[in-house]
Design an enzyme around this catalytic site. Structure first.
Site, PDB file in Angstrom:
ATOM      1  N   CYS A   1      23.886  -0.159   3.130  1.00  0.00           N
ATOM      2  CA  CYS A   1      24.853   0.077   4.208  1.00  0.00           C
ATOM      3  C   CYS A   1      26.281  -0.070   3.708  1.00  0.00           C
ATOM      4  O   CYS A   1      27.210   0.481   4.277  1.00  0.00           O
ATOM      5  CB  CYS A   1      24.612  -0.901   5.355  1.00  0.00           C
ATOM      6  SG  CYS A   1      23.016  -0.658   6.110  1.00  0.00           S
TER       7      CYS A   1
ATOM      8  N   CYS B   1       0.859  -1.200   0.000  1.00  0.00           N
ATOM      9  CA  CYS B   1       0.000   0.000   0.000  1.00  0.00           C
ATOM     10  C   CYS B   1       0.886   1.238   0.000  1.00  0.00           C
ATOM     11  O   CYS B   1       0.538   2.277  -0.553  1.00  0.00           O
ATOM     12  CB  CYS B   1      -0.859   0.060   1.259  1.00  0.00           C
ATOM     13  SG  CYS B   1      -2.035  -1.269   1.470  1.00  0.00           S
TER      14      CYS B   1
END
Lengths: 81, 346
Positions: free
Chosen positions: B186, B172
């Site tokens: 990262c 959604c």
């Protein structure tokens, strides 16, 4: 009409500012805001497709109109972990 | 108080949990997907808190660069190249013998995720890429098991709890996985240890609420934190599920669980290499990617592809404009997929 848009996380890094001013003419929906942000701040393009936009702390879908005094904030999705 | 519960006395004193909540926690079963930065903090916190059964799945080995933030690992684990879930369980066993630990060394994909999710009350996201999070989202919608997303990078992160078919789901919020190359990881943008521990701790608080009978206290919000700027914001997702007309939670589409979406890998025989292809062809901006990767290794580029050799390593990624990559230096599809997620993105 000018809107202040607050930038967070990588959007803030890319825009190199806590908030930016976006000028919109005519219709003022979230989709219009996305287009204007891309044009006026091309540095944001890498995160634009999935940029999450909140209006008055509510998730805003593309068709949503923006009221003149609304607080607008942007957050790109964060992937790492 | 029952002897078994004495070690939790301080947690039991916390009124919303109490002895009844502690008993519920002991009877609960959790699936933790990923045992890296978020995963180790989650595993340690839930083990100390006294969750009943903790199933941990991860495909990776402990590496020296993990030690700065992956709290359950040490130098000996690196030397022994132990699988992360094995090294983690050794530590967790010594912390709390009452918890049943189920470490599984595996690459989570659409063929095995429902098996891993079988019989659990909650799924925790300790992963590091969106492709697997969309798979977890599909599995959650399919089984009705709630899950808790968190992502972190640099000094910022975000988290949200998904109650399938009740609150907004990941899809959604985002209709598609961000294009390869557009999200930082990262390994290219860095990460602070405290970013991880704060985000993982929030996931654990949400988990404790759900597992002790306080799910109703969780609000439908995406919370966004930057620890360097010291900012904390919450974005309401209250009626998003009704507004979003989500293909996954309103129309039952399971793109990832059915295997129709997700990156595909092919082992290139005799070449010690694996090809990783995104399931949908994409166009990568190779210049932008080269700029991002420059801090992590050596780059060679031509108009068609980009060759990237990791610093101090024999591993080399050849990345094509259509999103494909050939990972040289391994014949293990899971390792290649990991490197792809880490350096090219999702």
């Amino acid at each position: 009409m000018d809107f202040q848009v607050k930038m967070f996380a990588r959007a803030r890094d890319l825009a190199d500012a806590d908030s930016v001013t976006v000028a919109l003419s005519g219709s003022c929906t979230i989709a219009d805001l996305r287009r204007a942000l891309s044009e006026q701040y091309p540095a944001l393009q890498p995160v634009m497709t999935n940029l999450l936009i909140a209006v008055d702390n509510q998730y805003a879908t593309d068709e949503m109109p923006i009221a003149p005094q609304a607080e607008i904030a942007c957050f790109p999705p964060v992937s790492g972990g | 108080m029952n002897d078994d519960l004495k070690r939790y006395s301080r947690q039991i004193l916390f009124a919303p949990i109490g002895e009844a909540g502690q008993e519920r926690l002991r009877a609960s079963r959790v699936l933790l997907c990923g045992c890296g930065a978020l995963g180790t903090v989650i595993a340690e916190t839930l083990t100390r808190a006294g969750v009943g059964h903790l199933r941990i799945v991860d495909r990776d080995f402990v590496d020296l660069s993990n030690l700065q933030r992956q709290v359950l690992f040490d130098e000996l684990d690196v030397e022994e190249r132990l699988p992360k879930v094995i090294a983690a369980s050794q530590k967790l066993k010594a912390i709390n013998h009452q918890v049943t630990l189920e470490p599984i060394v595996a690459d989570i994909d659409h063929t095995n995720i429902l098996e891993f999710a079988r019989g659990v009350d909650l799924i925790l996201d300790g992963t590091d890429n969106f492709e697997i999070r969309f798979l977890i989202n599909d599995a959650s919608l399919e089984t009705g098991i709630p899950w808790i997303y968190a992502g972190c990078l640099g000094s910022h992160g975000q988290f949200m709890t998904i109650f399938p078919n009740q609150s907004a789901c990941l899809r959604c919020l985002m209709d598609q996985v961000p294009d390869p190359g557009t999200t930082q990881t990262c390994d290219t943008a860095g990460i602070l240890g405290p970013t991880v521990s704060i985000l993982a701790s929030f996931q654990c608080v949400e988990a404790l609420k759900i597992l002790t009978g306080h799910a109703d206290e969780i609000e439908p919000m995406l919370t966004i934190i930057d620890i360097w700027q010291t900012t904390f914001r919450r974005m309401s997702l209250a009626d998003l599920r009704d507004r979003a007309d989500c293909p996954a939670c309103q129309h039952g589409e399971r793109l990832w669980l059915s295997g129709r979406a997700g990156s595909q890998t092919t082992v290139l025989c005799g070449r010690n290499a694996v090809q990783v292809s995104p399931s949908e062809r994409k166009t990568l901006d190779l210049d932008q990617l080269a700029e991002r990767l420059a801090t992590a290794g050596e780059i060679q580029a031509n108009p068609f592809l980009l060759r990237f050799r990791l610093t101090n390593s024999e591993t080399e990624l050849t990345i094509f404009r259509d999103g494909r990559a050939i990972v040289q230096g391994t014949d293990d599809a899971a390792v290649a997929k990991g490197l792809y997620a880490r350096y090219v993105g999702n």
